[in-house]
Design an enzyme around this catalytic site. Structure first.
Site, mmCIF file in Angstrom:
data_model
loop_
_atom_site.group_PDB
_atom_site.id
_atom_site.type_symbol
_atom_site.label_atom_id
_atom_site.label_comp_id
_atom_site.label_asym_id
_atom_site.label_seq_id
_atom_site.Cartn_x
_atom_site.Cartn_y
_atom_site.Cartn_z
ATOM 1 N N GLU A 35 -2.270 84.713 -16.378
ATOM 2 C CA GLU A 35 -1.577 85.461 -15.329
ATOM 3 C C GLU A 35 -2.463 85.544 -14.087
ATOM 4 O OE1 GLU A 35 0.566 87.119 -12.819
ATOM 5 O OE2 GLU A 35 1.546 86.809 -14.762
ATOM 6 N N HIS A 435 33.494 113.774 -26.195
ATOM 7 C CA HIS A 435 34.145 114.363 -25.021
ATOM 8 C C HIS A 435 33.350 115.583 -24.560
ATOM 9 C CE1 HIS A 435 37.344 115.697 -22.352
ATOM 10 N NE2 HIS A 435 37.191 116.916 -22.853
#
Length: 457
Positions: A35, A435
Site C-alpha cells: 500500500e 410497527h
C-alpha cells in the site's frame, strides 16, 4: 535487495485488497499487502466514510433547523467547518486505527510504498521483491475529469472538497450522479446555493426513472437548482470565483466548481500491461472468476469494470481469497449488489429496473407496484415522503426493489435478501414487519404484489 515469498501478494490495501488478505489468512494462506498510502484506501480516507460523516453533520443541521415542527425550541447558530472537519477526521482516525490493529493481529505484513507488477508472480516495492503464488491487483480508483478540464484553483474534485476549510456561498457541481448529489445535499444543508449540471436527462440517472423524478422534485423543494440534459463547454476563474459555460450559451457563476463525473481506474505505470494483463480503457479485464488474462493474477474492486462500491470490493476480495483456496465460491452479479445514495432524500436500489426487467423477461411477463411512504407512520414521523417500488416476474420472484426517502438506505438489507433469494411476494407477505417502522413499506409492497393488500388501494 530482499526477497520474500507468500501464498498471495495483494497490490493495494483498500476495501477490496484488505478483504482478500483477511479472508485468505482465515483460510490458512500467507498474505502480504502493498500500500502506497494508507490502509483502507479511498473509501475510508477520501470517500465513503468521511462523506457520510459530513452528511450526518448536514442532517443534524437540518434537524435543528426544523426542530420547531416537533415542538422543540432550538436555534441553528451556524456551521463551524473546522469542528465538522474534526468530527469527520475523528471518525476516520478511529476506524483507521481499528483496521491497522486488525491487520496486525492477523499477522499480515504491510509493505509501504508503490508496488509494481514485474512478473506473473512478483511485485517490486522499493528494493524489495515480493513473490506470490497468486497476485491480486486492487489498486483502486481516482476522481476523473473531462478532457481539457484542469483541476486547479477553485475547480476541484471530491477529494479537495473534503479538505475545504471554508464553506462556499455558491457551488456549481458538474455531474448529477451519486457523488455530485451527495455533496449537493451537504452543501445545501450548510446554507450553500447549489447548481448541479448533468448531461443526461435525469439526476441519479442510473436509478429507476420514477425514483429519479421523485428525487428531482425533492431537490427542487430543498432549493437545489439543477440543469439536466445540459452540456458543459468550459470554465474560467477570476477573483470572484468560477464561471461555468454550457453549450446552450448559459453561464453559471459560483465560488467553486466540483467536478463529479465519475472515477477512473488506477492502473497506469504499474507494470500490468508489460506483464500481459489486458486493459480496456484502463480497467482490468477479468473472467467470471475475476482472473485476469495472466493465469494466477486476479483483479478486484474499482479497477474491475462495473459498479465502483466498497461493498462490491469486499465481496470480490472474499471471493478471490476463496477461489484461490479452492472453495469454488459464488459471485453476486453487479445487478444484485445493493446501491445507496446517502443524500436527503436517500435512494436505495437493487436488481432490475422495471424497464430492464421488461427487456429481459418481456413486457407482458413483468408487473410492479409502487407504495407511497405517505401511508407509512414512521416515515411521517421522520418527515419524509418517497416510495418503495418492487418489480416482479408475473407468478415469479421479485427481481428489483427501488426506494427513495429519508433513511431508506436502512431498508436495503431486507430488499437484497428478497431479490438474491429469489423470493416471491407471496413468501414475504407472510412475514411480520414491526410497527411502526419503515420496513412496513416493504411489507405492504409485497402484500400488494401478492394480491392481499392491507392498506394499499
Amino acid at each position: 535487495m530482499s526477497d520474500q515469498s507468500f501464498d498471495i501478494v495483494v497490490l493495494g490495501g483498500g476495501s477490496a485488497g484488505y478483504a482478500v488478505a483477511l479472508r485468505a489468512v482465515q483460510l490458512g494462506k500467507t498474505v502480504a499487502i502493498v500500500e502506497k498510502d494508507k490502509l483502507g484506501g479511498t473509501c475510508l480516507h477520501k470517500g465513503c466514510v468521511p462523506t457520510k460523516a459530513m452528511l450526518h453533520s448536514a442532517e443534524v443541521a437540518d434537524v435543528v433547523r426544523d426542530s420547531e415542527e416537533a415542538g422543540v425550541d432550538a436555534e441553528l447558530k451556524g456551521i463551524d467547518i473546522q469542528r465538522v472537519t474534526a468530527f469527520r477526521e475523528g471518525i476516520v482516525s478511529k476506524k483507521f486505527k481499528g483496521l491497522q490493529g486488525l491487520i496486525k493481529a492477523k499477522g499480515i505484513p504491510v509493505f509501504e510504498g508503490e508496488g509494481k507488477l514485474t512478473s506473473p508472480t512478483t511485485v517490486q516495492v522499493g528494493d524489495q521483491t515480493l513473490t506470490g503464488s497468486s497476485i491480486v491487483l486492487a489498486t483502486g480508483s481516482y476522481p476523473k475529469t473531462l478532457p481539457g478540464l484542469e483541476i486547479t484553483g477553485n475547480v476541484i474534485t471530491s477529494e479537495q472538497a473534503l479538505q475545504l476549510d471554508w464553506i462556499p456561498q455558491r457551488a456549481a457541481i458538474l455531474g448529477g450522479g451519486v457523488i455530485g448529489v451527495e455533496f449537493a445535499s451537504v452543501w445545501r444543508s450548510f446554507g450553500v446555493e447549489v447548481t448541479i449540471i448533468e448531461g443526461l436527462p435525469h439526476l441519479v440517472p442510473n436509478e429507476e426513472e420514477s425514483v429519479s423524478k421523485q428525487f428531482e422534485r425533492a431537490y427542487k423543494k430543498r432549493g437545489i437548482q439543477f440543469k439536466v440534459g445540459a452540456r458543459f463547454s468550459g470554465v474560467t476563474q477570476d477573483d470572484s470565483g468560477v464561471h461555468v459555460s454550457l453549450e446552450s450559451g448559459e453561464t453559471i457563476d459560483a465560488d467553486l466548481l466540483l467536478v463529479a463525473v465519475g472515477r477512473g481506474p488506477v492502473t497506469a505505470g504499474l507494470g500490468y500491461e508489460e506483464v500481459g494483463v489486458q486493459l480496456d480503457r484502463g480497467f482490468v479485464t477479468v473472467d467470471e472468476r475475476l482472473q485476469t488474462s495472466v493465469p494466477g493474477v486476479y483483479a478486484v474492486g474499482d479497477i474491475v469494470p462495473g459498479l465502483q462500491l466498497a461493498h462490491r470490493g469486499y465481496q470480490q476480495g472474499i471471493f478471490v481469497a476463496e477461489e484461490i483456496a479452492g472453495l469454488s465460491p459464488r459471485l453476486v452479479d453487479d445487478r444484485n449488489i445493493p446501491k445507496v445514495t446517502y443524500s436527503d432524500p436517500e435512494v436505495a436500489s437493487i436488481g432490475y429496473t422495471e424497464a430492464k426487467a421488461k427487456e429481459e423477461f418481456g413486457d407482458d411477463k413483468v408487473e410492479s407496484y409502487e407504495y407511497s411512504l405517505g401511508g407509512n407512520a414512521k416515515s411521517e414521523i421522520v418527515g419524509t415522503t418517497g416510495s418503495v417500488k418492487a418489480v416482479r416476474v408475473k407468478d415469479g420472484p421479485v427481481v428489483g426493489v427501488h426506494m427513495i426517502g429519508r433513511r431508506v438506505g436502512e431498508l436495503i438489507g431486507e430488499a437484497q435478501l428478497i431479490v438474491n433469494w429469489e423470493a416471491y411476494p407471496e413468501d414475504v407477505s407472510q412475514l411480520i414487519h414491526a410497527h411502526p417502522t419503515q420496513h412496513e413499506s416493504l411489507g405492504e409492497t409485497m402484500l400488494k404484489l401478492a394480491g392481499t393488500p392491507l392498506h394499499a388501494i
